[in-house]
Write a protein that holds these residues in place. Structure first.
Motif, PDB file in Angstrom:
ATOM      1  N   SER A 156      -6.233  44.636 -41.081  1.00  0.00           N
ATOM      2  CA  SER A 156      -7.556  44.215 -40.609  1.00  0.00           C
ATOM      3  C   SER A 156      -7.379  43.099 -39.602  1.00  0.00           C
ATOM      4  N   PRO A 202     -10.297  40.965 -37.033  1.00  0.00           N
ATOM      5  CA  PRO A 202     -11.662  40.935 -36.502  1.00  0.00           C
ATOM      6  C   PRO A 202     -11.733  41.053 -34.987  1.00  0.00           C
ATOM      7  N   SER A 225      -9.833  45.700 -33.896  1.00  0.00           N
ATOM      8  CA  SER A 225     -10.001  46.578 -35.039  1.00  0.00           C
ATOM      9  C   SER A 225      -9.297  47.907 -34.802  1.00  0.00           C
ATOM     10  N   THR A 236     -13.808  53.182 -39.799  1.00  0.00           N
ATOM     11  CA  THR A 236     -15.044  52.518 -40.216  1.00  0.00           C
ATOM     12  C   THR A 236     -14.656  51.272 -41.001  1.00  0.00           C
ATOM     13  N   GLY A 237     -15.585  50.354 -41.140  1.00  0.00           N
ATOM     14  CA  GLY A 237     -15.315  49.140 -41.896  1.00  0.00           C
ATOM     15  C   GLY A 237     -14.336  48.223 -41.192  1.00  0.00           C
ATOM     16  N   ASP A 238     -13.660  47.374 -41.985  1.00  0.00           N
ATOM     17  CA  ASP A 238     -12.737  46.377 -41.444  1.00  0.00           C
ATOM     18  C   ASP A 238     -11.274  46.782 -41.575  1.00  0.00           C
ATOM     19  N   ASN A 262     -24.218  44.639 -34.905  1.00  0.00           N
ATOM     20  CA  ASN A 262     -22.873  44.724 -35.465  1.00  0.00           C
ATOM     21  C   ASN A 262     -22.822  45.861 -36.472  1.00  0.00           C
ATOM     22  N   GLN A 263     -21.880  46.783 -36.297  1.00  0.00           N
ATOM     23  CA  GLN A 263     -21.786  47.937 -37.190  1.00  0.00           C
ATOM     24  C   GLN A 263     -21.454  47.538 -38.620  1.00  0.00           C
ATOM     25  N   TYR A 264     -20.913  46.337 -38.815  1.00  0.00           N
ATOM     26  CA  TYR A 264     -20.572  45.891 -40.154  1.00  0.00           C
ATOM     27  C   TYR A 264     -21.707  45.107 -40.808  1.00  0.00           C
ATOM     28  N   PHE A 265     -22.745  44.769 -40.053  1.00  0.00           N
ATOM     29  CA  PHE A 265     -23.881  44.014 -40.579  1.00  0.00           C
ATOM     30  C   PHE A 265     -25.162  44.732 -40.134  1.00  0.00           C
ATOM     31  N   CYS A 319     -26.955  38.832 -42.250  1.00  0.00           N
ATOM     32  CA  CYS A 319     -26.421  39.777 -41.268  1.00  0.00           C
ATOM     33  C   CYS A 319     -26.226  39.077 -39.929  1.00  0.00           C
ATOM     34  N   GLU A 328     -10.962  49.231 -47.887  1.00  0.00           N
ATOM     35  CA  GLU A 328     -11.656  47.959 -47.694  1.00  0.00           C
ATOM     36  C   GLU A 328     -11.292  46.977 -48.808  1.00  0.00           C
TER      37      GLU A 328
END
Length: 797
Positions: A320, A322, A325, A329-331, A646-649, A706, A296
C-alpha cells in the motif's frame, strides 16, 4: 439540525457546564485558558530560541487559535511559557492540555520552572510527545508548593520542514487524592484456532501519586460488558499487578474478530484516558465458500503465507502506498517486486478454504504488471499450504506485459469435499518490475446450465442533460461454466439502436458501451431496453433490463460555476459543530464549500463546486448549500451532476426541501443518497408536487469522516426563480442595494435583519439599515410599523 434543536443543545451544554462549576472541582482550579481571545495569548511569553522568525503565534481564523508554524530548514526550538501560576496549597496538581500536530509528524515537550525564561525550565513534565493530526488531551501530575509561582513551558521541537503544532487549552488544578490506574496489557486470550471459553488476563499499573487500596476491574466483548470484579489487593505507587477474571470470554464463533476491552474504575481516578486497553482477537478457522480477499488492512490477512525460495530481494508483500497506488480497488494489493540479479521463485499462499460439496467452482482475481516488462505468474491449488503441495494448475500467464488490471476467470471442478489452498507463484525473469494481484474471489457455480443475464444499465440514469455522458453503458454476465455466443440488443422507445454479436466467457461480466447514441434525443421521456439472447438459455427471466430516462432541454436556472465563484444567491450553512480540516484545501469557506479548478473537461468545464466533509470536531458532517427560492410549474425537475472526490471516501448527502414558502428549516428529506460513486452521475428529482408554491432546495452533506462531495451543472426546470431583491406590499416598498435596505412608503419604527439561523446581523430604528458589512446571501428583514410587523426575505448580491 433545526435552529430550535441547535439552540436547545447549546442550552443543555451550558447547564452541564454550570453544574460542573457548582462542584468543588472549580475551587481547586489554579489556572485555565482556552486562548479564546488574543489577550489570553498575549499573557504568555514567546521565546524564538533559534531566532528564525518561525515561532508560536495566534490566529483567530484557525482552530485551534495558537500554533507553532514550521521552518523549511530549521528544527523547531521555540518556547511558549505561561504567566505565573501560584498555588494556594502544597501537594499534587494535574496539568492538562489539548494538543495536536499535523500529518507530517510534530514534537513537543513540557517543563516547569520558577520564571518565564528558558533557563528556568528545569523540571520535565513529560517526555517528548510525537503528535499527528488528531487532537489529544494530555494529563500529567506535578508537585506544587503553596504561594510559590510556577511557569509552564511548552517547547516546540519538531524537525525541520514539518507543518504546524497546535495548543488548544491548558489547565492546572489541585488533586487531593491523585489516583491514576491504567490497564497496560491484555495478555490473554490471543488469536488462534479452536477458541471457545477463554481466560481473560490483564495487567494493571498504578501510575498515580498515591497508593490504591481497591478498585473495580471490568472487561467487555464488542462493547457488551461481560464481568466486573472488585480488586482488594493494594497497589502501591508504580506497582503493576496481573489479574485473571473468573468469568470466561465466549470466543466460539469461527472466523470472527472479537474486540476485547478491559478497564479500571475508581471514583478518584484523575485520568480516564488511560483506564482502558483494547485488543482484537480472531477465532481462526478455515475460510468457507463464497470467499473474497481484497488484501485490505480490515480483512484477515494473517493466514497468508509467503515463501521466498531463492532468498533474494524479490518478494511478495501486502503493498500500500497513498501516493502511488498499485491496488485494483481499496488501498492494498498482493504485490511481487523483482530482484535485479535473480529470477523470481516466490509464493504467496492464501489461507485454507473448506469446500463442503463436489461441483464446479469459479476462481476470479485481477492481475497487472508493466507494459514494458514481461512478468510470469502462475496460480495453483493443493491440500496443504506449501509450495510443494501446489500440484494442480489453475492458470498461467507466462509471460504477460500489461500495466492495466485484467480479470482472470477460471472454472475448477472438485470431485469431493476437501480443504484447499490457492498459491500465487511469481517466476518472472530477473530485473523486471512489479506484478500485482487483487480482489480474489472463489464461489460455487450452482448450475451447469447456460444462463446469460443483463445485470445492470449504468448509463444513463433517470435524467439526461447537457452535463451527462452521451453513451449507453451496460453489463452482461455469463453464469455458466462454458463460453457462449450471444446477441446483444439495445432499443430506445422500441427502436433498435444497436445489435452486437459477442462471445461471453464462462463466468465473465462483459461491459458494453454505445457512444453518442443519446446525443440527438429531443426533450422527453424515453425507455431504454437492453436484452441478451443465446441458444438453450435456461433462465430467460434475467435476459432483459430497462430504464426510463428524462431527457432535459432548456432549464429555468442553471449553475455551472464556470465563473470560478460560489454563486452569490446560494446560502451556505454549517449545522454541525466541526471545523474544516486544515488539509482539506484553501478553496473552502468556513461553511465548507468552495470551487475546484480542473483542466477543461468536455462535459464539466473548468470549474466544479465542492462541499467538504473533512472536518475536525464532529463525527458526521451537516453542511448545507441552499439554492435561491424557486416556484415550480406542473412539470418541474431538479437535475444535477455529482460524484465523490475520493474513491476511498464515498460521500452521503440528502436533498432537502422547504415547502412552506420560507427557509425556516421545516425541511423533510426528499431523497437520501448514500456512498455516492467516484464517477460523475446525473441525478434528478421531480418537483411537480410543489407546483405554484415557493420552495427552497438544499444540498445537505451527511458524510461521516470523508473528504469532498463534487457538484456541477445544477439545473432547475419548469418554473422560475423567485425575485427577492425588491418586494412591494401595498404601500410599503423594500429596496435592497449592495449597502442598505431601505423602506419607502410608510414610517418604520425598527428594522431587524437576521441570517438564516435567526441571529441578528443588523438593526436600525429608522427607515434604512446598513448591510454593507454582510456577506452575500439571503436574509430575513423584520420591519416594525405602527400596523404591526412585516417579514420579508431579501438577498444581498
Amino acid at each position: 439540525m433545526s435552529s430550535f434543536n441547535f439552540y436547545m443543545k447549546k442550552i443543555f451544554t451550558f447547564l452541564a457546564i454550570a453544574c460542573m462549576c457548582a462542584s468543588s472541582m472549580v475551587a481547586q482550579v489554579i489556572y485555565t485558558t482556552t486562548f479564546a481571545s488574543e489577550d489570553e495569548f498575549n499573557a504568555w511569553t514567546i521565546v524564538d530560541e533559534n531566532a528564525d522568525n518561525k515561532t508560536w503565534q495566534y490566529d483567530s481564523y484557525t482552530t485551534p487559535h495558537v500554533f507553532y508554524s514550521y521552518h523549511s530548514s530549521n528544527a523547531a526550538d521555540d518556547w511558549f511559557i505561561s504567566p505565573a501560576i501560584t498555588p494556594t496549597q502544597t501537594g499534587s496538581a494535574i496539568v492538562r492540555f489539548k494538543v495536536k500536530g499535523s500529518s507530517y509528524g510534530e514534537k513537543l515537550e513540557v517543563f516547569t520552572g520558577n520564571s518565564a525564561s528558558v533557563d528556568a525550565m528545569t523540571n520535565r513534565v513529560c517526555d517528548v510527545l510525537a503528535l499527528n493530526d488528531s487532537e489529544s488531551t494530555q494529563l500529567y501530575l506535578i508537585n506544587v508548593t503553596a504561594n510559590e509561582p510556577l511557569y509552564l513551558g511548552f517547547h516546540a521541537c519538531s524537525d525541520a520542514d514539518k507543518w504546524r503544532l497546535y495548543l488548544a487549552e491548558v489547565s492546572v488544578q489541585f488533586s487531593s487524592n491523585p489516583v491514576d490506574l491504567a490497564v497496560t496489557e491484555i495478555s490473554s486470550p490471543t488469536s488462534d484456532f479452536g477458541l471457545g471459553q477463554e481466560t481473560v488476563t490483564v495487567k494493571v499499573k498504578n501510575v498515580g501519586s498515591v497508593n490504591v487500596e481497591s478498585f473495580d476491574l471490568s472487561f467487555a466483548i464488542d462493547d457488551v460488558t461481560i464481568a466486573t470484579e472488585n480488586i482488594t489487593q493494594p497497589l502501591a505507587i508504580g506497582e503493576e499487578m496481573t489479574h485473571t477474571f473468573a468469568t470466561k470470554a465466549d470466543l466460539s464463533q469461527p472466523r470472527k474478530s472479537f474486540n476485547i476491552k478491559a478497564w479500571t474504575t475508581n471514583v478518584d481516578d484523575i485520568n480516564p484516558d488511560n483506564d482502558a486497553t483494547t485488543i482484537s482477537v480472531l477465532h481462526k478457522a478455515p475460510a468457507s465458500v463464497p470467499y473474497f480477499m481484497g488484501f485490505e488492512d480490515t480483512e484477515y490477512t494473517d493466514g497468508i503465507t509467503f515463501y521466498n525460495l531463492n532468498n533474494d530481494e524479490g518478494t511478495w508483500d501486502l503493498y500500500s502506498d497513498p501516493w502511488w497506488s498499485l491496488a485494483h480497488t481499496g488501498d492494498y494489493c498482493l504485490a511481487y517486486n523483482y530482484d535485479k540479479n535473480n529470477n523470481g521463485n516466490d509464493w504467496a499462499i492464501l489461507e485454507p478454504i473448506t469446500i463442503t460439496e463436489a461441483g464446479y467452482y469459479v476462481l476470479k482475481f485481477w492481475y497487472s504488471g508493466d507494459d514494458t516488462h514481461p512478468e510470469k505468474l502462475g496460480v495453483y491449488y493443493g491440500n496443504e499450504g506449501t509450495p510443494d503441495a501446489m500440484t494442480n494448475t489453475v492458470v498461467e500467464y507466462a509471460p504477460f506485459a500489461r500495466s492495466a488490471y485484467e480479470e482472470s476467470i477460471n472454472i475448477v471442478y472438485f470431485d469431493k469435499p476437501q480443504t484447499i489452498y490457492f498459491g500465487f507463484h511469481a517466476f518472472s525473469d530477473k530485473d523486471e518490475n512489479w506484478l500485482c494481484v487483487d480482489d480474489v474471489s472463489f464461489e460455487k457455480i450452482e448450475s451447469n446450465d447456460i444462463d446469460l443475464a443483463v445485470t445492470n444499465i449504468t448509463n444513463p440514469g433517470d435524467y439526461f442533460h447537457k452535463g451527462s455522458k452521451k453513451t449507453i453503458e451496460y453489463s452482461v454476465r455469463n453464469y455458466g461454466i462454458s463460453d457462449v455466443d450471444a446477441t446483444l440488443r439495445v432499443s430506445i422507445n422500441d427502436n433498435i439502436v444497436n445489435e452486437t454479436n459477442v462471445t461471453i466467457k464462462a463466468q465473465e461480466v462483459l461491459t458494453q458501451s454505445i457512444p453518442n447514441v443519446l446525443d440527438s434525443l429531443e426533450e422527453g421521456v424515453y425507455t431504454i431496453v437492453v436484452s441478451v439472447e443465446t441458444n438453450d438459455d435456461k433462465n430467460i427471466d434475467n435476459n432483459i433490463k430497462s430504464l426510463t430516462t428524462h431527457v432535459m432541454s432548456t432549464p429555468a436556472a442553471r449553475w455551472d460555476f464556470e465563473d470560478g465563484q460560489l454563486p452569490a444567491d446560494f446560502v451556505f450553512r454549517a449545522e454541525d459543530e466541526g471545523t474544516v480540516n486544515e488539509n482539506a484545501g484553501d478553496e473552502f469557506n468556513e461553511a465548507g464549500w468552495g470551487i475546484f479548478n480542473i483542466q477543461n473537461h468536455e462535459l464539466y468545464g473548468e470549474h466544479l463546486m465542492a462541499g467538504t466533509s473533512w472536518l475536525d470536531g464532529t463525527d458526521q458532517a451537516d453542511r448545507w448549500c441552499v439554492l435561491p427560492p424557486f416556484r415550480p410549474s406542473a412539470d418541474s425537475h431538479l437535475v444535477w451532476d455529482v460524484c465523490s472526490f475520493n474513491q476511498y471516501f464515498l460521500e452521503s448527502y440528502s436533498i432537502m426541501i422547504s415547502s412552506n414558502g420560507d427557509d425556516s428549516w421545516y425541511y423533510f428529506t426528499e431523497e437520501e443518497y448514500h456512498l455516492e460513486s467516484p464517477n460523475f452521475k446525473t441525478r434528478g428529482l421531480d418537483l411537480s408536487s410543489y407546483a405554484d408554491k415557493e420552495i427552497y432546495i438544499a444540498f445537505r452533506i451527511r458524510s461521516k469522516n470523508c473528504e469532498h462531495l463534487i457538484l456541477d451543472n445544477i439545473e432547475l426546470y419548469g418554473g422560475e426563480i423567485s425575485a427577492v431583491d425588491e418586494i412591494t406590499n401595498n404601500d410599503l416598498f423594500v429596496k435592497v442595494s449592495d449597502n442598505a435596505i431601505e423602506v419607502v412608503g410608510t414610517d418604520v419604527e425598527k428594522i431587524v435583519v437576521c441570517d438564516m439561523s435567526g441571529r441578528t446581523v443588523a438593526e436600525t430604528d429608522n427607515n434604512e439599515v446598513s448591510i454593507q458589512e454582510l456577506n452575500t446571501g439571503v436574509y430575513i428583514a423584520s420591519i416594525y410599523t405602527a400596523d404591526g410587523v412585516i417579514t420579508k426575505k431579501i438577498a444581498k448580491k
